[in-house]
Design a protein around this motif. Structure first.
Motif, PDB file in Angstrom:
ATOM      1  N   LEU A  49      47.096  52.965  36.600  1.00 29.86           N
ATOM      2  CA  LEU A  49      48.395  52.539  36.056  1.00 29.86           C
ATOM      3  C   LEU A  49      48.698  51.096  36.439  1.00 29.86           C
ATOM      4  CD1 LEU A  49      50.777  55.580  36.610  1.00 29.86           C
ATOM      5  CD2 LEU A  49      50.377  54.391  34.455  1.00 29.86           C
ATOM      6  N   PHE A  50      48.453  50.761  37.696  1.00 28.42           N
ATOM      7  CA  PHE A  50      48.706  49.412  38.193  1.00 28.42           C
ATOM      8  C   PHE A  50      47.876  48.385  37.433  1.00 28.42           C
ATOM      9  CE2 PHE A  50      47.664  45.935  41.136  1.00 28.42           C
ATOM     10  CZ  PHE A  50      48.931  45.507  41.492  1.00 28.42           C
ATOM     11  N   LEU A  51      46.590  48.673  37.234  1.00 28.04           N
ATOM     12  CA  LEU A  51      45.706  47.743  36.522  1.00 28.04           C
ATOM     13  C   LEU A  51      46.104  47.598  35.057  1.00 28.04           C
ATOM     14  CD1 LEU A  51      42.258  48.695  38.096  1.00 28.04           C
ATOM     15  CD2 LEU A  51      43.637  46.640  38.538  1.00 28.04           C
ATOM     16  N   LEU A  52      46.466  48.704  34.409  1.00 30.10           N
ATOM     17  CA  LEU A  52      46.906  48.657  33.012  1.00 30.10           C
ATOM     18  C   LEU A  52      48.173  47.807  32.879  1.00 30.10           C
ATOM     19  CD1 LEU A  52      46.703  49.616  30.060  1.00 30.10           C
ATOM     20  CD2 LEU A  52      48.011  51.641  30.739  1.00 30.10           C
ATOM     21  N   THR A  53      49.139  48.058  33.741  1.00 34.77           N
ATOM     22  CA  THR A  53      50.401  47.308  33.726  1.00 34.77           C
ATOM     23  C   THR A  53      50.149  45.821  33.904  1.00 34.77           C
ATOM     24  OG1 THR A  53      51.603  49.195  34.599  1.00 34.77           O
ATOM     25  CG2 THR A  53      52.633  47.040  34.888  1.00 34.77           C
ATOM     26  N   ASN A  54      49.309  45.496  34.862  1.00 35.25           N
ATOM     27  CA  ASN A  54      49.092  44.083  35.156  1.00 35.25           C
ATOM     28  C   ASN A  54      48.194  43.389  34.141  1.00 35.25           C
ATOM     29  OD1 ASN A  54      50.667  43.227  37.589  1.00 35.25           O
ATOM     30  ND2 ASN A  54      49.863  45.214  38.202  1.00 35.25           N
ATOM     31  N   SER A  55      47.405  44.152  33.395  1.00 35.74           N
ATOM     32  CA  SER A  55      46.646  43.525  32.301  1.00 35.74           C
ATOM     33  C   SER A  55      47.600  43.133  31.171  1.00 35.74           C
ATOM     34  CB  SER A  55      45.518  44.433  31.805  1.00 35.74           C
ATOM     35  OG  SER A  55      46.032  45.590  31.202  1.00 35.74           O
ATOM     36  N   VAL A  56      48.609  43.968  30.907  1.00 34.00           N
ATOM     37  CA  VAL A  56      49.628  43.612  29.903  1.00 34.00           C
ATOM     38  C   VAL A  56      50.427  42.402  30.388  1.00 34.00           C
ATOM     39  CG1 VAL A  56      51.741  44.395  28.731  1.00 34.00           C
ATOM     40  CG2 VAL A  56      49.778  45.937  28.926  1.00 34.00           C
ATOM     41  N   TYR A  57      50.775  42.399  31.670  1.00 34.10           N
ATOM     42  CA  TYR A  57      51.536  41.285  32.236  1.00 34.10           C
ATOM     43  C   TYR A  57      50.723  39.988  32.176  1.00 34.10           C
ATOM     44  CZ  TYR A  57      54.704  38.791  35.377  1.00 34.10           C
ATOM     45  OH  TYR A  57      55.590  37.889  35.922  1.00 34.10           O
ATOM     46  N   ALA A  58      49.441  40.083  32.510  1.00 33.48           N
ATOM     47  CA  ALA A  58      48.575  38.900  32.448  1.00 33.48           C
ATOM     48  C   ALA A  58      48.488  38.374  31.020  1.00 33.48           C
ATOM     49  CB  ALA A  58      47.182  39.241  32.980  1.00 33.48           C
ATOM     50  N   ASN A  59      48.434  39.272  30.042  1.00 34.46           N
ATOM     51  CA  ASN A  59      48.410  38.855  28.644  1.00 34.46           C
ATOM     52  C   ASN A  59      49.675  38.063  28.294  1.00 34.46           C
ATOM     53  OD1 ASN A  59      47.447  38.801  25.861  1.00 34.46           O
ATOM     54  ND2 ASN A  59      49.042  40.308  25.458  1.00 34.46           N
ATOM     55  N   MET A  60      50.811  38.534  28.793  1.00 31.97           N
ATOM     56  CA  MET A  60      52.057  37.793  28.543  1.00 31.97           C
ATOM     57  C   MET A  60      52.017  36.429  29.223  1.00 31.97           C
ATOM     58  SD  MET A  60      55.308  40.408  28.498  1.00 31.97           S
ATOM     59  CE  MET A  60      55.239  40.785  30.220  1.00 31.97           C
ATOM     60  N   LEU A  61      51.623  36.402  30.506  1.00 30.66           N
ATOM     61  CA  LEU A  61      51.645  35.142  31.255  1.00 30.66           C
ATOM     62  C   LEU A  61      50.629  34.128  30.751  1.00 30.66           C
ATOM     63  CD1 LEU A  61      52.075  36.209  34.997  1.00 30.66           C
ATOM     64  CD2 LEU A  61      53.763  35.171  33.480  1.00 30.66           C
ATOM     65  N   LEU A  62      49.485  34.620  30.294  1.00 25.44           N
ATOM     66  CA  LEU A  62      48.398  33.713  29.916  1.00 25.44           C
ATOM     67  C   LEU A  62      48.299  33.444  28.418  1.00 25.44           C
ATOM     68  CD1 LEU A  62      45.672  35.169  32.305  1.00 25.44           C
ATOM     69  CD2 LEU A  62      47.077  33.113  32.654  1.00 25.44           C
TER      70      LEU A  62
END
Length: 191
Positions: free
Chosen positions: A20-33
């Motif tokens: 869950l943590f990795l999935l959430t942060n991959s979406v967040y990274a997509n937004m940030l990057l």
């Protein structure tokens, strides 16, 4: 509310929490990057509303939306916001699970502390309400009202406040766990 806490108490799988943590942060990274920089290409250095933890006023919103222009506003509405509509749910669930996972590692835990796991849920709900406000303002620009800005800004502040309190709580829990582990290791070493 009680069912949510009971589900968290059953959460013992570190693998589920990690996924869950990795999935959430991959979406967040997509937004940030990807989506935020693509939208900010039109903002002339002005921060997007999602990225303003202290809130904003009508003058700022009008300046930002004017500076973004039609293309930038469309990018905000069709590229950034759709990704940001996935993130709050993932954030709320995964970060509640992360905190619960570490809280449950504390011996003699008072189960009332599990209510702290509601902080990311509150942040996620505020993020959704912020997004709805931003969508509304983008769709009504240039006729944005002061009340719509104020309400949306309040949700931005609630989101950032709940998120900040959550991360401070998580840091304290991790420090307590680390100190207990060091104490236990020291006691085992001296035996």
């Amino acid at each position: 509310m009680e069912n949510f806490i009971k589900q968290l108490e059953k959460q013992h799988s570190g693998k589920k929490v990690l996924v869950l943590f990795l999935l959430t942060n991959s979406v967040y990274a997509n937004m940030l990057l990807v989506t935020i920089p693509a939208t900010m290409e039109f903002s002339n250095g002005l921060q997007l509303l999602d990225m303003m933890p202290a809130g904003y006023d009508l003058e700022y919103v009008n300046t930002l939306f004017h500076t973004l222009g039609d293309t930038g506003r469309q990018m905000y509405l069709t590229k950034q916001i759709p990704v940001d509509m996935m993130y709050p749910l993932l954030f709320g669930i995964s970060y509640a699970a992360v905190l619960a996972y570490f809280l449950l590692k504390l011996p003699k835990l008072n189960s009332k502390f599990l209510y702290l796991c509601l902080l990311p849920v509150i942040a996620g709900l505020a993020d959704y309400l912020e997004n709805i406000g931003i969508i509304s303002m983008l769709n009504t620009y240039p006729n944005v009202t002061g009340s719509s800005v104020n309400i949306t800004s309040i949700f931005s502040v609630i989101k950032s406040s709940a998120t900040s309190i959550y991360f401070l709580t998580l840091i304290v829990v991790l420090i307590v766990l680390g100190l207990r582990r060091m104490k236990s290791n020291s006691e085992n070493f001296h035996q």
